[in-house]
Design a protein around this motif. Structure first.
Motif, PDB file in Angstrom:
ATOM      1  N   ASN A 179       0.819  -1.224   0.000  1.00 53.14           N
ATOM      2  CA  ASN A 179       0.000   0.000   0.000  1.00 53.14           C
ATOM      3  C   ASN A 179       0.853   1.275   0.000  1.00 53.14           C
ATOM      4  N   TYR A 180       2.095   1.174  -0.389  1.00 50.31           N
ATOM      5  CA  TYR A 180       3.023   2.306  -0.337  1.00 50.31           C
ATOM      6  C   TYR A 180       2.435   3.590  -0.923  1.00 50.31           C
ATOM      7  N   LEU A 181       1.807   3.501  -2.080  1.00 49.23           N
ATOM      8  CA  LEU A 181       1.299   4.710  -2.733  1.00 49.23           C
ATOM      9  C   LEU A 181       0.193   5.394  -1.945  1.00 49.23           C
ATOM     10  N   GLU A 182      -0.391   4.701  -0.969  1.00 49.34           N
ATOM     11  CA  GLU A 182      -1.435   5.281  -0.127  1.00 49.34           C
ATOM     12  C   GLU A 182      -0.864   5.983   1.103  1.00 49.34           C
ATOM     13  N   THR A 183       0.436   5.809   1.376  1.00 47.48           N
ATOM     14  CA  THR A 183       1.060   6.425   2.544  1.00 47.48           C
ATOM     15  C   THR A 183       1.430   7.869   2.239  1.00 47.48           C
ATOM     16  N   GLN A 184       1.735   8.635   3.273  1.00 46.67           N
ATOM     17  CA  GLN A 184       2.141  10.021   3.057  1.00 46.67           C
ATOM     18  C   GLN A 184       3.393  10.085   2.190  1.00 46.67           C
ATOM     19  N   GLU A 185       4.378   9.215   2.481  1.00 45.67           N
ATOM     20  CA  GLU A 185       5.583   9.210   1.652  1.00 45.67           C
ATOM     21  C   GLU A 185       5.238   8.878   0.209  1.00 45.67           C
ATOM     22  N   GLY A 186       4.390   7.880   0.010  1.00 45.92           N
ATOM     23  CA  GLY A 186       4.003   7.470  -1.336  1.00 45.92           C
ATOM     24  C   GLY A 186       3.281   8.561  -2.105  1.00 45.92           C
ATOM     25  N   LYS A 187       2.528   9.380  -1.390  1.00 49.98           N
ATOM     26  CA  LYS A 187       1.837  10.489  -2.048  1.00 49.98           C
ATOM     27  C   LYS A 187       2.812  11.595  -2.447  1.00 49.98           C
ATOM     28  N   ASN A 188       3.896  11.743  -1.678  1.00 44.66           N
ATOM     29  CA  ASN A 188       4.905  12.755  -1.979  1.00 44.66           C
ATOM     30  C   ASN A 188       5.996  12.252  -2.916  1.00 44.66           C
ATOM     31  N   LEU A 189       6.237  10.950  -2.893  1.00 47.42           N
ATOM     32  CA  LEU A 189       7.216  10.316  -3.781  1.00 47.42           C
ATOM     33  C   LEU A 189       6.535   9.101  -4.412  1.00 47.42           C
ATOM     34  N   PRO A 190       5.742   9.339  -5.455  1.00 41.77           N
ATOM     35  CA  PRO A 190       4.948   8.250  -6.031  1.00 41.77           C
ATOM     36  C   PRO A 190       5.746   7.306  -6.939  1.00 41.77           C
ATOM     37  N   VAL A 191       6.827   6.770  -6.393  1.00 36.46           N
ATOM     38  CA  VAL A 191       7.646   5.782  -7.091  1.00 36.46           C
ATOM     39  C   VAL A 191       7.721   4.563  -6.169  1.00 36.46           C
ATOM     40  N   VAL A 192       7.087   3.490  -6.586  1.00 33.70           N
ATOM     41  CA  VAL A 192       7.079   2.274  -5.763  1.00 33.70           C
ATOM     42  C   VAL A 192       8.514   1.762  -5.637  1.00 33.70           C
ATOM     43  N   HIS A 193       8.933   1.516  -4.386  1.00 35.61           N
ATOM     44  CA  HIS A 193      10.290   1.036  -4.132  1.00 35.61           C
ATOM     45  C   HIS A 193      10.340   0.304  -2.798  1.00 35.61           C
ATOM     46  N   CYS A 194      11.325  -0.570  -2.695  1.00 33.82           N
ATOM     47  CA  CYS A 194      11.648  -1.287  -1.451  1.00 33.82           C
ATOM     48  C   CYS A 194      10.425  -1.945  -0.805  1.00 33.82           C
ATOM     49  N   ILE A 195       9.622  -2.618  -1.623  1.00 34.17           N
ATOM     50  CA  ILE A 195       8.477  -3.352  -1.106  1.00 34.17           C
ATOM     51  C   ILE A 195       9.005  -4.650  -0.495  1.00 34.17           C
ATOM     52  N   ARG A 196       8.691  -4.867   0.764  1.00 36.52           N
ATOM     53  CA  ARG A 196       9.182  -6.025   1.513  1.00 36.52           C
ATOM     54  C   ARG A 196       9.060  -7.303   0.675  1.00 36.52           C
ATOM     55  N   GLY A 197      10.143  -8.054   0.634  1.00 39.06           N
ATOM     56  CA  GLY A 197      10.139  -9.340  -0.043  1.00 39.06           C
ATOM     57  C   GLY A 197      10.460  -9.300  -1.528  1.00 39.06           C
ATOM     58  N   THR A 198      10.560  -8.104  -2.112  1.00 38.34           N
ATOM     59  CA  THR A 198      10.889  -8.009  -3.534  1.00 38.34           C
ATOM     60  C   THR A 198      12.395  -7.928  -3.708  1.00 38.34           C
ATOM     61  N   ASP A 199      12.859  -8.121  -4.940  1.00 41.65           N
ATOM     62  CA  ASP A 199      14.286  -7.986  -5.243  1.00 41.65           C
ATOM     63  C   ASP A 199      14.763  -6.566  -4.956  1.00 41.65           C
ATOM     64  N   GLY A 200      13.936  -5.582  -5.228  1.00 42.59           N
ATOM     65  CA  GLY A 200      14.316  -4.190  -4.975  1.00 42.59           C
ATOM     66  C   GLY A 200      14.552  -3.885  -3.506  1.00 42.59           C
ATOM     67  N   TRP A 201      13.927  -4.657  -2.618  1.00 49.67           N
ATOM     68  CA  TRP A 201      14.061  -4.470  -1.172  1.00 49.67           C
ATOM     69  C   TRP A 201      15.367  -5.077  -0.644  1.00 49.67           C
ATOM     70  N   GLU A 202      15.923  -6.030  -1.358  1.00 56.01           N
ATOM     71  CA  GLU A 202      17.123  -6.746  -0.906  1.00 56.01           C
ATOM     72  C   GLU A 202      18.358  -5.852  -0.939  1.00 56.01           C
ATOM     73  N   LEU A 203      19.315  -6.162  -0.057  1.00 56.63           N
ATOM     74  CA  LEU A 203      20.620  -5.522  -0.144  1.00 56.63           C
ATOM     75  C   LEU A 203      21.233  -5.855  -1.492  1.00 56.63           C
ATOM     76  N   THR A 204      22.030  -4.945  -2.030  1.00 59.77           N
ATOM     77  CA  THR A 204      22.708  -5.206  -3.288  1.00 59.77           C
ATOM     78  C   THR A 204      23.592  -6.451  -3.142  1.00 59.77           C
ATOM     79  N   GLY A 205      23.724  -7.203  -4.221  1.00 55.97           N
ATOM     80  CA  GLY A 205      24.418  -8.487  -4.195  1.00 55.97           C
ATOM     81  C   GLY A 205      25.803  -8.450  -3.586  1.00 55.97           C
ATOM     82  N   ALA A 206      26.554  -7.394  -3.814  1.00 57.29           N
ATOM     83  CA  ALA A 206      27.918  -7.286  -3.295  1.00 57.29           C
ATOM     84  C   ALA A 206      27.966  -7.210  -1.771  1.00 57.29           C
TER      85      ALA A 206
END
Length: 170
Positions: free
Chosen positions: A55-82
């Motif tokens: 529900n990120y886009l429904e949060t205050q941050e999501g309304k101010n920065l409407p770019v979905v990122h770091c959703i728990r459990g996704t590859d984007g949320w993981e630490l970089t491979g290195a």
């Protein structure tokens, strides 16, 4: 001497994902080297993870920065491979700074605390200021060569702001 390194939000979405930048990609070798230095000396290393839900886009941050990122459990949320192989306590945070992290370290009696990571102008500065507020007598430093901001200009502005707040910038 008891030292702590805090690695802020070195996650795929901030490096080469939805909010990635070439500056974030460029600091990975410096960040890895810094972690290895701390690890070799037996110092503590903690990681923060920007953590959002579907529900990120429904949060205050999501309304101010409407770019979905770091959703728990996704590859984007993981630490970089290195950096995935490194051990260290992880702090999930739903906002820029982690009050849980500051609360956790306030009684640990560190001789110094260093922060590195992403983004200098949002999450690094927020965590550095929280830590300085919780531990006003503990030296807090930020290694600018191991950080990147949203833009190079905002990175520099954040480093200058932290200096004014008695955070050493190296």
């Amino acid at each position: 001497m008891k030292r702590l390194l805090i690695v802020v939000d070195m996650q795929n979405d901030f490096i080469d994902g939805s909010l990635g930048t070439k500056e974030a990609l460029a600091i990975i070798p410096n960040v890895k080297k810094k972690i290895e230095e701390y690890e070799a000396k037996g110092y503590d290393i903690f990681f923060t993870l920007d953590t959002h839900e579907e529900n990120y886009l429904e949060t205050q941050e999501g309304k101010n920065l409407p770019v979905v990122h770091c959703i728990r459990g996704t590859d984007g949320w993981e630490l970089t491979g290195a950096l995935k192989k490194f051990k260290g306590k992880r702090f999930e945070k739903t906002t820029f700074g982690s009050a849980d992290l500051a609360e956790y370290i306030k009684d640990k009696e560190y001789d110094s605390i260093e922060l590195i990571g992403l983004c200098t102008d949002i999450c690094v500065i927020s965590n550095a200021l929280l830590i300085k507020a919780f531990l006003p007598e503990t030296p807090v430093r930020v290694d600018g060569s191991c950080c990147a901001g949203v833009t190079p200009e905002s990175h520099e502005n954040a480093l200058k702001a932290m200096k004014v707040c008695q955070i050493e910038v190296i």
